[in-house]
Design a protein around this motif. Sequence first.
Motif, mmCIF file in Angstrom:
data_model
loop_
_atom_site.group_PDB
_atom_site.id
_atom_site.type_symbol
_atom_site.label_atom_id
_atom_site.label_comp_id
_atom_site.label_asym_id
_atom_site.label_seq_id
_atom_site.Cartn_x
_atom_site.Cartn_y
_atom_site.Cartn_z
ATOM 1 N N ILE A 6 0.864 -1.186 0.000
ATOM 2 C CA ILE A 6 0.000 0.000 0.000
ATOM 3 C C ILE A 6 0.897 1.231 0.000
ATOM 4 O O ILE A 6 1.761 1.378 0.879
ATOM 5 C CB ILE A 6 -0.919 0.037 1.234
ATOM 6 N N ASP A 8 0.981 5.365 0.083
ATOM 7 C CA ASP A 8 0.225 6.592 0.336
ATOM 8 C C ASP A 8 1.051 7.498 1.241
ATOM 9 O O ASP A 8 1.807 7.011 2.085
ATOM 10 C CB ASP A 8 -1.128 6.274 0.998
ATOM 11 N N LEU A 14 -2.210 4.771 6.344
ATOM 12 C CA LEU A 14 -1.481 3.509 6.247
ATOM 13 C C LEU A 14 -1.619 2.699 7.531
ATOM 14 O O LEU A 14 -1.809 1.478 7.499
ATOM 15 C CB LEU A 14 -0.003 3.775 5.950
ATOM 16 N N ILE A 17 -5.154 1.240 7.666
ATOM 17 C CA ILE A 17 -5.313 0.108 6.755
ATOM 18 C C ILE A 17 -4.603 -1.132 7.298
ATOM 19 O O ILE A 17 -5.166 -2.234 7.315
ATOM 20 C CB ILE A 17 -4.768 0.466 5.360
ATOM 21 N N LYS A 18 -3.387 -0.932 7.768
ATOM 22 C CA LYS A 18 -2.603 -2.070 8.254
ATOM 23 C C LYS A 18 -3.268 -2.712 9.460
ATOM 24 O O LYS A 18 -3.361 -3.939 9.559
ATOM 25 C CB LYS A 18 -1.187 -1.622 8.599
ATOM 26 N N VAL A 29 0.203 -7.096 4.529
ATOM 27 C CA VAL A 29 0.340 -5.722 4.031
ATOM 28 C C VAL A 29 1.725 -5.155 4.342
ATOM 29 O O VAL A 29 2.205 -5.230 5.473
ATOM 30 C CB VAL A 29 -0.739 -4.807 4.637
ATOM 31 N N THR A 31 3.832 -1.307 3.616
ATOM 32 C CA THR A 31 3.447 0.080 3.315
ATOM 33 C C THR A 31 4.646 0.914 2.903
ATOM 34 O O THR A 31 5.785 0.638 3.300
ATOM 35 C CB THR A 31 2.770 0.744 4.532
ATOM 36 N N VAL A 51 -1.151 -1.239 -4.295
ATOM 37 C CA VAL A 51 -2.276 -0.302 -4.212
ATOM 38 C C VAL A 51 -1.671 1.076 -3.951
ATOM 39 O O VAL A 51 -1.037 1.292 -2.912
ATOM 40 C CB VAL A 51 -3.244 -0.676 -3.067
ATOM 41 N N THR A 52 -1.827 1.993 -4.894
ATOM 42 C CA THR A 52 -1.122 3.275 -4.762
ATOM 43 C C THR A 52 -2.032 4.481 -4.916
ATOM 44 O O THR A 52 -2.986 4.478 -5.701
ATOM 45 C CB THR A 52 0.020 3.379 -5.799
ATOM 46 N N ILE A 114 -9.049 -5.697 -2.982
ATOM 47 C CA ILE A 114 -7.737 -6.347 -3.027
ATOM 48 C C ILE A 114 -7.882 -7.851 -3.241
ATOM 49 O O ILE A 114 -7.178 -8.439 -4.078
ATOM 50 C CB ILE A 114 -6.958 -6.051 -1.728
#
Length: 387
Positions: A6, A8, A14, A17-18, A29, A31, A51-52, A114
Motif C-alpha cells: 500500500i 500513500d 497507512l 489500513i494495516k 500488508v 506500506t 495499491v497506490t 484487493i
Amino acid sequence: MKQVLIVDDEPELLLSIKSGFEHNGHFHVLTAENGRDALDLLDRNRIDLVVTDLRMPVMDGIELLSVMSESFPEVPHIVMTAFGTPLIEKQLKKAGALNVLDKPLDIEALEMAISKALDVHEEQSRSLFGLSLSSFLQMVAMEEKTVHIKVFHPSGRNGSLFFREGELIDAEVDHLTGDAAALEMLAWEDTRVSMKEFPSPAPGTRMQSELLPLLFAAAKHEEAYGHDEDFSNPLETARQELARLKEEQYQPTAPTITLTATGENMGIKDLLKKMADEMDGVLAIQVTGMDGITLALHNPTGADVEAFSAKFAMVMKLVEKSVDSLKGLGELEENLVQTKNAWILTRFITPQHYVGIAVSREGTLGNMRLVAQRYIEHLRKLLAKPE
C-alpha cells in the motif's frame, strides 16, 4: 500468504489500513509513503499487488506506475485517489489498473477489492503467453479440443470462446455473441488466455461461420483499417489531467463556467441543475440555510428531502462548532457523509448557507468535490443578489 504493498503519503491512513487487515488470512500488508520507497520494497520483496495513491511527494503514483510498467510488469496494481474523474479512471484502466478506488476509503470495500484483484491476477497468471490469439485458436482446432477459453484484454474486459472437438461453437463478450463476439476478441491486442472445462450444460451452437473464415475476416479488417487502438500514453494523459485538476483546485474562480445558459439572470436552481449535469448518479442537490430552510433544490429522483434538510442543518452547526473548538484547524471547508449506497457532500457558501450534494456510489467522489469547489463562488454571488 500473498503480499500487498500500500503506497500513500498519509501515515495515519497507512496505519489504519494495516491495523484493519491484521486478521486477514488472505494477504499480508507492506506500506510505503511515496513511489521511491515503494520501488525499494518491490526490489527486495515478492509483491503480489500494489495499491497506490496518485498525489505523493518524492515520487508520485503516476511515475511509480510508469517505472513498474518497465521494471515490474508482472505486478498488478490498484489505484486509489481523491481526485478521480471519468477520464483519469479510463486512462488508468487502459494502462492496466485492475481497479480505481475513490478516497476516502472504506476499509471493508478496500479489502474486498484487493482480494478480488488477487484472484483475478492469479487466474490470468495461469494464462498461456507467447502466441497470438488467432494462432492459439488454430492450435486448439487442430488438436480437436473441447474447451472453454477465457480471453482477457489489458483494459480488464474479458470474453469466452467455446470449442467442441476443435469446432468453435460459441463466443461471448459484453453484449455480443456468436460471430460478432469472436471478431471483437480477434481484434484485441496483447490478450491473455486461459482454458477451463465446459460449463454444465455445455452451450449450444450460435456461430454462423467456422473458425478459419473468421480468422481471415479479422486479418483482412486489420490489413485494411489497421488497429483502432489509441496509442497515446494513458499514464501521461492521466498525469496531464491531474495537473489540470490541481491548477483548477487553486483557481476556483477561473472563468471556466458560463452562467448565460438562461441569460444573466440565471437563478440558483438553474445553476444547481447545471452542476448536476456535470456529475453522475446525482440523487439531490440543494442550497440550504443554517435555519434548515431550503432555498433552491434540484431533485431528479423526487426524494423527500425536507425533513432531512432541517436535521442536517443541525449537523452542520455541530460540526462547525466542533472544528472551531480545535484551535489552528482553520474554517470548515467541507463535510462528507458516506453511507452504504451514497455520498453526501456539504460545503459552506456563506456562514449562513451551504450547498449539499447527494450522489449514489455509482458516481465519482473526486468529480463531485471538484464540481462543488468550481461552482461555490458563483453560488456565493447569486446568494448576494435577490432571487
